[in-house]
Scaffold this motif. Structure first.
Motif, PDB file in Angstrom:
ATOM      1  N   THR A   8       0.841  -1.202   0.000  1.00 19.48           N
ATOM      2  CA  THR A   8       0.000   0.000   0.000  1.00 19.48           C
ATOM      3  C   THR A   8       0.875   1.251   0.000  1.00 19.48           C
ATOM      4  O   THR A   8       1.791   1.396   0.816  1.00 19.48           O
ATOM      5  CB  THR A   8      -0.921   0.010   1.235  1.00 19.48           C
ATOM      6  OG1 THR A   8      -1.731  -1.146   1.211  1.00 19.48           O
ATOM      7  CG2 THR A   8      -1.814   1.249   1.232  1.00 19.48           C
ATOM      8  N   GLY A   9       0.627   2.134  -0.971  1.00 19.85           N
ATOM      9  CA  GLY A   9       1.387   3.363  -1.108  1.00 19.85           C
ATOM     10  C   GLY A   9       2.546   3.263  -2.084  1.00 19.85           C
ATOM     11  O   GLY A   9       3.181   4.280  -2.403  1.00 19.85           O
ATOM     12  N   ALA A  10       2.813   2.056  -2.593  1.00 24.68           N
ATOM     13  CA  ALA A  10       3.925   1.882  -3.530  1.00 24.68           C
ATOM     14  C   ALA A  10       3.617   2.570  -4.855  1.00 24.68           C
ATOM     15  O   ALA A  10       2.458   2.617  -5.293  1.00 24.68           O
ATOM     16  CB  ALA A  10       4.202   0.403  -3.752  1.00 24.68           C
ATOM     17  N   ARG A  11       4.681   3.130  -5.490  1.00 19.94           N
ATOM     18  CA  ARG A  11       4.516   3.750  -6.803  1.00 19.94           C
ATOM     19  C   ARG A  11       5.191   2.861  -7.850  1.00 19.94           C
ATOM     20  O   ARG A  11       6.321   2.393  -7.680  1.00 19.94           O
ATOM     21  CB  ARG A  11       5.131   5.146  -6.830  1.00 19.94           C
ATOM     22  CG  ARG A  11       4.444   6.123  -5.876  1.00 19.94           C
ATOM     23  CD  ARG A  11       4.857   7.549  -6.168  1.00 19.94           C
ATOM     24  NE  ARG A  11       4.321   7.987  -7.456  1.00 19.94           N
ATOM     25  CZ  ARG A  11       3.083   8.475  -7.622  1.00 19.94           C
ATOM     26  NH1 ARG A  11       2.254   8.569  -6.593  1.00 19.94           N
ATOM     27  NH2 ARG A  11       2.675   8.866  -8.815  1.00 19.94           N
ATOM     28  N   LEU A  12       4.453   2.616  -8.950  1.00 15.22           N
ATOM     29  CA  LEU A  12       4.932   1.760 -10.032  1.00 15.22           C
ATOM     30  C   LEU A  12       4.936   2.554 -11.329  1.00 15.22           C
ATOM     31  O   LEU A  12       4.050   3.383 -11.574  1.00 15.22           O
ATOM     32  CB  LEU A  12       4.045   0.521 -10.188  1.00 15.22           C
ATOM     33  CG  LEU A  12       3.800  -0.332  -8.940  1.00 15.22           C
ATOM     34  CD1 LEU A  12       2.852  -1.485  -9.287  1.00 15.22           C
ATOM     35  CD2 LEU A  12       5.102  -0.877  -8.376  1.00 15.22           C
ATOM     36  N   ARG A  13       5.933   2.271 -12.171  1.00 16.86           N
ATOM     37  CA  ARG A  13       6.023   2.935 -13.471  1.00 16.86           C
ATOM     38  C   ARG A  13       5.243   2.144 -14.517  1.00 16.86           C
ATOM     39  O   ARG A  13       5.420   0.931 -14.654  1.00 16.86           O
ATOM     40  CB  ARG A  13       7.495   3.040 -13.891  1.00 16.86           C
ATOM     41  CG  ARG A  13       7.724   3.813 -15.197  1.00 16.86           C
ATOM     42  CD  ARG A  13       9.198   4.133 -15.350  1.00 16.86           C
ATOM     43  NE  ARG A  13      10.000   2.913 -15.401  1.00 16.86           N
ATOM     44  CZ  ARG A  13      10.338   2.302 -16.550  1.00 16.86           C
ATOM     45  NH1 ARG A  13       9.939   2.808 -17.703  1.00 16.86           N
ATOM     46  NH2 ARG A  13      11.078   1.212 -16.516  1.00 16.86           N
ATOM     47  N   VAL A  14       4.341   2.815 -15.246  1.00 14.51           N
ATOM     48  CA  VAL A  14       3.541   2.164 -16.292  1.00 14.51           C
ATOM     49  C   VAL A  14       4.383   2.086 -17.561  1.00 14.51           C
ATOM     50  O   VAL A  14       4.791   3.125 -18.111  1.00 14.51           O
ATOM     51  CB  VAL A  14       2.231   2.933 -16.562  1.00 14.51           C
ATOM     52  CG1 VAL A  14       1.427   2.246 -17.671  1.00 14.51           C
ATOM     53  CG2 VAL A  14       1.397   3.030 -15.282  1.00 14.51           C
ATOM     54  N   GLU A  53      -9.733   0.958  -9.971  1.00 10.32           N
ATOM     55  CA  GLU A  53     -10.343   1.738  -8.894  1.00 10.32           C
ATOM     56  C   GLU A  53      -9.459   1.752  -7.643  1.00 10.32           C
ATOM     57  O   GLU A  53      -9.671   2.588  -6.731  1.00 10.32           O
ATOM     58  CB  GLU A  53     -11.720   1.163  -8.535  1.00 10.32           C
ATOM     59  CG  GLU A  53     -12.763   1.292  -9.630  1.00 10.32           C
ATOM     60  CD  GLU A  53     -12.779   0.120 -10.596  1.00 10.32           C
ATOM     61  OE1 GLU A  53     -13.775  -0.028 -11.329  1.00 10.32           O
ATOM     62  OE2 GLU A  53     -11.784  -0.656 -10.626  1.00 10.32           O
ATOM     63  N   ASP A  54      -8.482   0.818  -7.577  1.00 10.21           N
ATOM     64  CA  ASP A  54      -7.630   0.709  -6.388  1.00 10.21           C
ATOM     65  C   ASP A  54      -6.249   1.328  -6.591  1.00 10.21           C
ATOM     66  O   ASP A  54      -5.313   1.047  -5.825  1.00 10.21           O
ATOM     67  CB  ASP A  54      -7.483  -0.767  -5.988  1.00 10.21           C
ATOM     68  CG  ASP A  54      -8.800  -1.362  -5.536  1.00 10.21           C
ATOM     69  OD1 ASP A  54      -9.603  -0.625  -4.923  1.00 10.21           O
ATOM     70  OD2 ASP A  54      -9.038  -2.559  -5.781  1.00 10.21           O
ATOM     71  N   VAL A  55      -6.102   2.127  -7.653  1.00  9.60           N
ATOM     72  CA  VAL A  55      -4.837   2.839  -7.874  1.00  9.60           C
ATOM     73  C   VAL A  55      -5.140   4.298  -8.219  1.00  9.60           C
ATOM     74  O   VAL A  55      -6.245   4.633  -8.624  1.00  9.60           O
ATOM     75  CB  VAL A  55      -3.994   2.186  -9.002  1.00  9.60           C
ATOM     76  CG1 VAL A  55      -3.702   0.732  -8.691  1.00  9.60           C
ATOM     77  CG2 VAL A  55      -4.681   2.339 -10.347  1.00  9.60           C
ATOM     78  N   LYS A  56      -4.119   5.132  -8.057  1.00 14.01           N
ATOM     79  CA  LYS A  56      -4.218   6.542  -8.466  1.00 14.01           C
ATOM     80  C   LYS A  56      -3.119   6.770  -9.503  1.00 14.01           C
ATOM     81  O   LYS A  56      -1.929   6.551  -9.222  1.00 14.01           O
ATOM     82  CB  LYS A  56      -4.029   7.469  -7.277  1.00 14.01           C
ATOM     83  CG  LYS A  56      -4.148   8.951  -7.614  1.00 14.01           C
ATOM     84  CD  LYS A  56      -3.820   9.814  -6.412  1.00 14.01           C
ATOM     85  CE  LYS A  56      -4.829   9.579  -5.290  1.00 14.01           C
ATOM     86  NZ  LYS A  56      -4.531  10.472  -4.120  1.00 14.01           N
ATOM     87  N   ARG A  57      -3.526   7.184 -10.717  1.00 15.55           N
ATOM     88  CA  ARG A  57      -2.534   7.360 -11.779  1.00 15.55           C
ATOM     89  C   ARG A  57      -2.146   8.830 -11.917  1.00 15.55           C
ATOM     90  O   ARG A  57      -3.008   9.713 -11.942  1.00 15.55           O
ATOM     91  CB  ARG A  57      -3.077   6.844 -13.114  1.00 15.55           C
ATOM     92  CG  ARG A  57      -2.036   6.939 -14.243  1.00 15.55           C
ATOM     93  CD  ARG A  57      -2.394   6.095 -15.427  1.00 15.55           C
ATOM     94  NE  ARG A  57      -1.322   6.163 -16.441  1.00 15.55           N
ATOM     95  CZ  ARG A  57      -1.281   5.410 -17.528  1.00 15.55           C
ATOM     96  NH1 ARG A  57      -2.248   4.515 -17.774  1.00 15.55           N
ATOM     97  NH2 ARG A  57      -0.286   5.533 -18.380  1.00 15.55           N
ATOM     98  N   THR A  58      -0.852   9.026 -12.038  1.00 13.04           N
ATOM     99  CA  THR A  58      -0.312  10.353 -12.299  1.00 13.04           C
ATOM    100  C   THR A  58       0.726  10.224 -13.403  1.00 13.04           C
ATOM    101  O   THR A  58       1.807   9.641 -13.191  1.00 13.04           O
ATOM    102  CB  THR A  58       0.353  10.948 -11.045  1.00 13.04           C
ATOM    103  OG1 THR A  58      -0.578  10.936  -9.972  1.00 13.04           O
ATOM    104  CG2 THR A  58       0.820  12.368 -11.309  1.00 13.04           C
ATOM    105  N   GLY A  59       0.385  10.708 -14.589  1.00 15.61           N
ATOM    106  CA  GLY A  59       1.294  10.605 -15.721  1.00 15.61           C
ATOM    107  C   GLY A  59       1.597   9.156 -16.058  1.00 15.61           C
ATOM    108  O   GLY A  59       0.691   8.366 -16.310  1.00 15.61           O
ATOM    109  N   ASP A  60       2.884   8.779 -16.023  1.00 19.33           N
ATOM    110  CA  ASP A  60       3.291   7.425 -16.376  1.00 19.33           C
ATOM    111  C   ASP A  60       3.525   6.547 -15.154  1.00 19.33           C
ATOM    112  O   ASP A  60       4.243   5.524 -15.233  1.00 19.33           O
ATOM    113  CB  ASP A  60       4.591   7.470 -17.207  1.00 19.33           C
ATOM    114  CG  ASP A  60       4.361   8.067 -18.589  1.00 19.33           C
ATOM    115  OD1 ASP A  60       3.219   7.961 -19.079  1.00 19.33           O
ATOM    116  OD2 ASP A  60       5.310   8.619 -19.169  1.00 19.33           O
ATOM    117  N   SER A  61       2.915   6.905 -14.047  1.00 17.21           N
ATOM    118  CA  SER A  61       3.072   6.078 -12.844  1.00 17.21           C
ATOM    119  C   SER A  61       1.735   5.945 -12.129  1.00 17.21           C
ATOM    120  O   SER A  61       0.805   6.725 -12.353  1.00 17.21           O
ATOM    121  CB  SER A  61       4.114   6.691 -11.899  1.00 17.21           C
ATOM    122  OG  SER A  61       3.634   7.928 -11.364  1.00 17.21           O
ATOM    123  N   ILE A  62       1.651   4.927 -11.270  1.00 21.22           N
ATOM    124  CA  ILE A  62       0.454   4.702 -10.456  1.00 21.22           C
ATOM    125  C   ILE A  62       0.872   4.537  -9.003  1.00 21.22           C
ATOM    126  O   ILE A  62       1.992   4.112  -8.697  1.00 21.22           O
ATOM    127  CB  ILE A  62      -0.339   3.447 -10.898  1.00 21.22           C
ATOM    128  CG1 ILE A  62       0.533   2.193 -10.816  1.00 21.22           C
ATOM    129  CG2 ILE A  62      -0.939   3.629 -12.277  1.00 21.22           C
ATOM    130  CD1 ILE A  62      -0.236   0.888 -11.013  1.00 21.22           C
TER     131      ILE A  62
END
Length: 338
Positions: A8-14, A53-62
């Motif tokens: 929870t809270g981890a950021r991943l690159r799309v 619905e369980d992620v927040k996307r910002t640009g090329d990351s979630i």
């Protein structure tokens, strides 16, 4: 995604997108995600799917907003149906959902049982067709229409439906036409009255009559015979008797002709709670007609062989053996025809 990267809270690159359809051959590693659509193939390296619905996307990351377990929202190959698994057996009915299952395996066609052809003849001078004016002593004919509907419900074709007065010559000719089908169903005229011409007409055509009475109520007068490749069923003239004997004797035979397995010949049996006490003090098993609703079986109307109104409100049969008694509230087995 890889579940191990999804605290929870981890950021991943799309790093890509995989729609449903052709596999794009995508691969992900730790700390990466690929946007995937329902029904799409899973990218190499992924072991879970996170709902958008369980992620927040910002640009090329979630940013992952929930814990993720390996295998979440993944449909594994073979989980529903494994290679080599039997999906349909000989004699099983092919329902709408079965056709979907077959189509999902890429099958274009399968071999099925043949469709039996059935002729129906009602008899009796006392019967007149609906739309006419009956004379004194006459009533409207109803059995042929009912039997046709029952036969169609059993999965057969009905190329001939006729009414015949009590005339031996006309009856013999009509039966001759009916015997061109796989089965001939006759209602009325199978008793021992002077004007019951069914048996003489059948014998004139060389039919072999195996039986003409059965120990059930309603429906004691019942005929079965054969003429060449045609099975012959003689049902009582009283409509409720005709209905019950069709369900108990004719329907299983027609389904067998159509290729059904033995376990699929009879009516569906379910358990029910009996609403009121029933008793059979006669010498034959009695098939009571009633309504099964919300697990409770209620007797419907008059339990007499002519009483169509009560039958029209029923959807199940209860067999009460000779000398048998069931108290109110008893758990019984009933046979559903709806």
């Amino acid at each position: 995604v890889q579940a191990a990267s999804c605290q929870t809270g981890a950021r991943l690159r799309v790093v890509g997108e995989q729609p449903a359809g052709a596999d794009r051959g995508l691969t992900i590693g730790a700390g990466e995600a690929i946007r995937i659509f329902t029904g799409a193939p899973l990218p190499a390296g992924a072991d879970a799917v996170v709902m958008q619905e369980d992620v927040k996307r910002t640009g090329d990351s979630i940013e992952v907003e929930c814990a993720v377990e390996p295998g979440e929202f993944i449909r594994r190959r073979g989980a529903d149906l494994a290679e080599g698994q039997k999906i349909l057996g000989r004699g099983e009915p092919v329902a709408a959902q079965t056709m979907a299952l077959l189509a999902a395996q890429g099958l274009v066609e399968i071999e099925v049982g043949g469709v039996a052809r059935v002729a129906i003849v009602s008899t009796g001078d006392e019967l007149v067709p609906a739309g006419t004016t009956p004379r004194a002593g006459q009533i409207f004919e109803s059995n042929a229409l009912m039997l046709r509907a029952l036969a169609l419900g059993a999965g057969v074709e009905v190329p001939l439906v006729e009414h015949c007065p009590d005339d031996l010559e006309r009856m013999t000719e009509l039966f001759r036409r009916g015997m061109e089908s796989d089965a001939l169903i006759v209602s009325g005229g199978v008793s021992v009255g002077d004007h019951d011409f069914v048996k003489p007409a059948l014998r004139a055509l060389g039919a072999e009559i195996d039986l003409w009475r059965v120990a059930i109520k309603p429906g004691k007068p019942f005929l079965f015979g054969r003429a060449g490749g045609c099975a012959i069923f003689g049902l009582p003239g009283n409509p409720v008797s005709a209905f019950v004997t069709f369900l108990k004797f004719v329907r299983p035979a027609l389904r067998k002709m159509s290729g059904a397995a033995d376990e699929n010949l009879g009516l569906r049996q379910v358990s029910a709670c009996l609403a009121k006490e029933v008793e059979n003090d006669g010498d034959r098993p009695h098939y009571l007609r009633g309504k099964l609703q919300d697990g409770v079986f209620n007797i419907s109307g008059l339990q007499e062989s002519h009483a169509l109104f009560g039958l029209s409100r029923a959807n199940a049969l209860l067999r009460v053996g000779s000398g048998e008694k069931f108290p109110a509230g008893a758990l019984v087995s009933v046979e559903l025809w709806d």
